[in-house]
Design a protein around this motif. Sequence first.
Motif, PDB file in Angstrom:
ATOM      1  N   GLY A   1     -59.268   7.958 140.796  1.00 19.83           N
ATOM      2  CA  GLY A   1     -60.047   8.427 139.654  1.00 19.83           C
ATOM      3  C   GLY A   1     -60.626   9.802 139.907  1.00 19.83           C
ATOM      4  O   GLY A   1     -60.624  10.663 139.018  1.00 19.83           O
ATOM      5  N   TYR A   2     -61.114  10.009 141.118  1.00 21.18           N
ATOM      6  CA  TYR A   2     -61.626  11.331 141.498  1.00 21.18           C
ATOM      7  C   TYR A   2     -60.527  12.376 141.334  1.00 21.18           C
ATOM      8  O   TYR A   2     -60.745  13.431 140.737  1.00 21.18           O
ATOM      9  CB  TYR A   2     -62.132  11.297 142.933  1.00 21.18           C
ATOM     10  N   ASP A   3     -59.340  12.058 141.833  1.00 19.50           N
ATOM     11  CA  ASP A   3     -58.216  12.998 141.728  1.00 19.50           C
ATOM     12  C   ASP A   3     -57.854  13.258 140.268  1.00 19.50           C
ATOM     13  O   ASP A   3     -57.668  14.396 139.858  1.00 19.50           O
ATOM     14  CB  ASP A   3     -56.995  12.470 142.472  1.00 19.50           C
ATOM     15  N   ALA A   4     -57.753  12.194 139.476  1.00 16.74           N
ATOM     16  CA  ALA A   4     -57.364  12.337 138.073  1.00 16.74           C
ATOM     17  C   ALA A   4     -58.384  13.160 137.290  1.00 16.74           C
ATOM     18  O   ALA A   4     -58.006  14.014 136.484  1.00 16.74           O
ATOM     19  CB  ALA A   4     -57.203  10.960 137.432  1.00 16.74           C
ATOM     20  N   LEU A   5     -59.660  12.915 137.525  1.00 14.67           N
ATOM     21  CA  LEU A   5     -60.697  13.589 136.747  1.00 14.67           C
ATOM     22  C   LEU A   5     -60.971  15.012 137.235  1.00 14.67           C
ATOM     23  O   LEU A   5     -61.153  15.914 136.422  1.00 14.67           O
ATOM     24  CB  LEU A   5     -61.976  12.760 136.761  1.00 14.67           C
ATOM     25  N   SER A   6     -60.992  15.209 138.530  1.00 15.45           N
ATOM     26  CA  SER A   6     -61.351  16.530 139.045  1.00 15.45           C
ATOM     27  C   SER A   6     -60.192  17.513 138.952  1.00 15.45           C
ATOM     28  O   SER A   6     -60.415  18.720 138.982  1.00 15.45           O
ATOM     29  CB  SER A   6     -61.861  16.437 140.481  1.00 15.45           C
ATOM     30  N   LYS A   7     -58.990  17.021 138.805  1.00 14.75           N
ATOM     31  CA  LYS A   7     -57.828  17.909 138.687  1.00 14.75           C
ATOM     32  C   LYS A   7     -57.283  17.944 137.269  1.00 14.75           C
ATOM     33  O   LYS A   7     -56.353  18.676 137.002  1.00 14.75           O
ATOM     34  CB  LYS A   7     -56.728  17.476 139.660  1.00 14.75           C
TER      35      LYS A   7
ATOM     36  N   ARG B   1     -73.299  -4.155 137.481  1.00 22.55           N
ATOM     37  CA  ARG B   1     -74.175  -5.147 138.135  1.00 22.55           C
ATOM     38  C   ARG B   1     -73.904  -6.550 137.593  1.00 22.55           C
ATOM     39  O   ARG B   1     -73.853  -7.511 138.355  1.00 22.55           O
ATOM     40  CB  ARG B   1     -75.627  -4.745 137.956  1.00 22.55           C
ATOM     41  N   ARG B   2     -73.729  -6.661 136.283  1.00 18.87           N
ATOM     42  CA  ARG B   2     -73.415  -7.978 135.699  1.00 18.87           C
ATOM     43  C   ARG B   2     -72.052  -8.489 136.160  1.00 18.87           C
ATOM     44  O   ARG B   2     -71.805  -9.687 136.146  1.00 18.87           O
ATOM     45  CB  ARG B   2     -73.471  -7.911 134.167  1.00 18.87           C
ATOM     46  N   SER B   3     -71.189  -7.569 136.586  1.00 17.62           N
ATOM     47  CA  SER B   3     -69.852  -7.946 137.064  1.00 17.62           C
ATOM     48  C   SER B   3     -69.814  -8.184 138.567  1.00 17.62           C
ATOM     49  O   SER B   3     -68.741  -8.348 139.138  1.00 17.62           O
ATOM     50  CB  SER B   3     -68.842  -6.853 136.682  1.00 17.62           C
ATOM     51  N   GLY B   4     -70.983  -8.175 139.211  1.00 20.39           N
ATOM     52  CA  GLY B   4     -71.056  -8.515 140.628  1.00 20.39           C
ATOM     53  C   GLY B   4     -71.170  -7.345 141.585  1.00 20.39           C
ATOM     54  O   GLY B   4     -71.248  -7.545 142.796  1.00 20.39           O
ATOM     55  N   TRP B   5     -71.184  -6.131 141.082  1.00 19.05           N
ATOM     56  CA  TRP B   5     -71.288  -4.941 141.929  1.00 19.05           C
ATOM     57  C   TRP B   5     -72.677  -4.894 142.557  1.00 19.05           C
ATOM     58  O   TRP B   5     -73.680  -5.120 141.884  1.00 19.05           O
ATOM     59  CB  TRP B   5     -71.024  -3.711 141.065  1.00 19.05           C
ATOM     60  N   LYS B   6     -72.740  -4.611 143.847  1.00 16.37           N
ATOM     61  CA  LYS B   6     -73.999  -4.616 144.592  1.00 16.37           C
ATOM     62  C   LYS B   6     -74.477  -3.214 144.981  1.00 16.37           C
ATOM     63  O   LYS B   6     -75.241  -3.052 145.912  1.00 16.37           O
ATOM     64  CB  LYS B   6     -73.861  -5.461 145.867  1.00 16.37           C
ATOM     65  N   GLY B   7     -74.002  -2.208 144.297  1.00 11.27           N
ATOM     66  CA  GLY B   7     -74.451  -0.854 144.577  1.00 11.27           C
ATOM     67  C   GLY B   7     -73.486  -0.034 145.406  1.00 11.27           C
ATOM     68  O   GLY B   7     -73.733   1.137 145.674  1.00 11.27           O
ATOM     69  N   HIS B   8     -72.375  -0.639 145.803  1.00  9.19           N
ATOM     70  CA  HIS B   8     -71.343   0.087 146.540  1.00  9.19           C
ATOM     71  C   HIS B   8     -70.049  -0.710 146.452  1.00  9.19           C
ATOM     72  O   HIS B   8     -70.048  -1.870 146.063  1.00  9.19           O
ATOM     73  CB  HIS B   8     -71.753   0.304 148.005  1.00  9.19           C
ATOM     74  N   GLY B   9     -68.992  -0.040 146.802  1.00 14.70           N
ATOM     75  CA  GLY B   9     -67.681  -0.685 146.771  1.00 14.70           C
ATOM     76  C   GLY B   9     -66.786  -0.076 145.718  1.00 14.70           C
ATOM     77  O   GLY B   9     -67.218   0.707 144.879  1.00 14.70           O
ATOM     78  N   PRO B  10     -65.509  -0.436 145.766  1.00 16.75           N
ATOM     79  CA  PRO B  10     -64.524   0.162 144.875  1.00 16.75           C
ATOM     80  C   PRO B  10     -64.731  -0.199 143.404  1.00 16.75           C
ATOM     81  O   PRO B  10     -65.067  -1.333 143.063  1.00 16.75           O
ATOM     82  CB  PRO B  10     -63.188  -0.381 145.377  1.00 16.75           C
ATOM     83  N   ILE B  11     -64.529   0.810 142.575  1.00 19.45           N
ATOM     84  CA  ILE B  11     -64.507   0.654 141.116  1.00 19.45           C
ATOM     85  C   ILE B  11     -63.182   1.287 140.684  1.00 19.45           C
ATOM     86  O   ILE B  11     -63.128   2.473 140.382  1.00 19.45           O
ATOM     87  CB  ILE B  11     -65.714   1.350 140.450  1.00 19.45           C
TER      88      ILE B  11
ATOM     89  N   LYS C   1     -66.019   9.789 144.092  1.00 21.15           N
ATOM     90  CA  LYS C   1     -65.011   9.802 145.157  1.00 21.15           C
ATOM     91  C   LYS C   1     -65.083   8.526 146.001  1.00 21.15           C
ATOM     92  O   LYS C   1     -64.058   7.957 146.366  1.00 21.15           O
ATOM     93  CB  LYS C   1     -65.203  11.028 146.034  1.00 21.15           C
ATOM     94  N   ASP C   2     -66.300   8.070 146.302  1.00 22.62           N
ATOM     95  CA  ASP C   2     -66.467   6.842 147.081  1.00 22.62           C
ATOM     96  C   ASP C   2     -65.990   5.609 146.313  1.00 22.62           C
ATOM     97  O   ASP C   2     -65.570   4.628 146.923  1.00 22.62           O
ATOM     98  CB  ASP C   2     -67.932   6.648 147.472  1.00 22.62           C
ATOM     99  N   SER C   3     -66.064   5.661 144.992  1.00 21.26           N
ATOM    100  CA  SER C   3     -65.695   4.516 144.155  1.00 21.26           C
ATOM    101  C   SER C   3     -64.201   4.422 143.905  1.00 21.26           C
ATOM    102  O   SER C   3     -63.650   3.328 143.815  1.00 21.26           O
ATOM    103  CB  SER C   3     -66.415   4.600 142.803  1.00 21.26           C
TER     104      SER C   3
END
Length: 140
Positions: free
Chosen positions: A133-139, A79-89, A127-129
């Motif tokens: 990362g989803y692939d790296a972590l879940s596999k 949030r301090r970095s400008g994230w508004k609750g959605h979007g790529p991380i 997965k939405d973010s």
Amino acid sequence: MTCPMDNLLAGPPPTHLPDQPEAREALEAGAKAADVAARFPAFPAAWAALAEEYFAQGHAVTSYAFARTGYHRGLDQLRRSGWKGHGPIPWEHAPNRGFLRCLYALSRAAQAIGEKDEAERCLQFLKDSTESGYDALSKG
């Protein structure tokens, strides 16, 4: 010539968390994750390391608590970095990985303690973010 609708369709820009070099270097040098978390409580990677360590030892509830702490610390930073609750991380931005690891660890620990809805929400958030990362972590 660009159309005014182009920006609306692009979605929010990626969020990049700031590096925390002193905390990162302590972990990289082999300091215990608990010591790094105590010295740098806002450093999600230390909480992720603790969550992963305790999950591997069969302590799902403790893992859940560590992951949740890192998750909330990471949300504050996003949030301090400008994230508004959605979007790529992006996973590719190394300072984001601590938060993303906490998110995955929270999902895994929630599943282990029977919190299936939370586990699914966290996994979908991951997965939405960041697909990579989803692939790296879940596999991984």
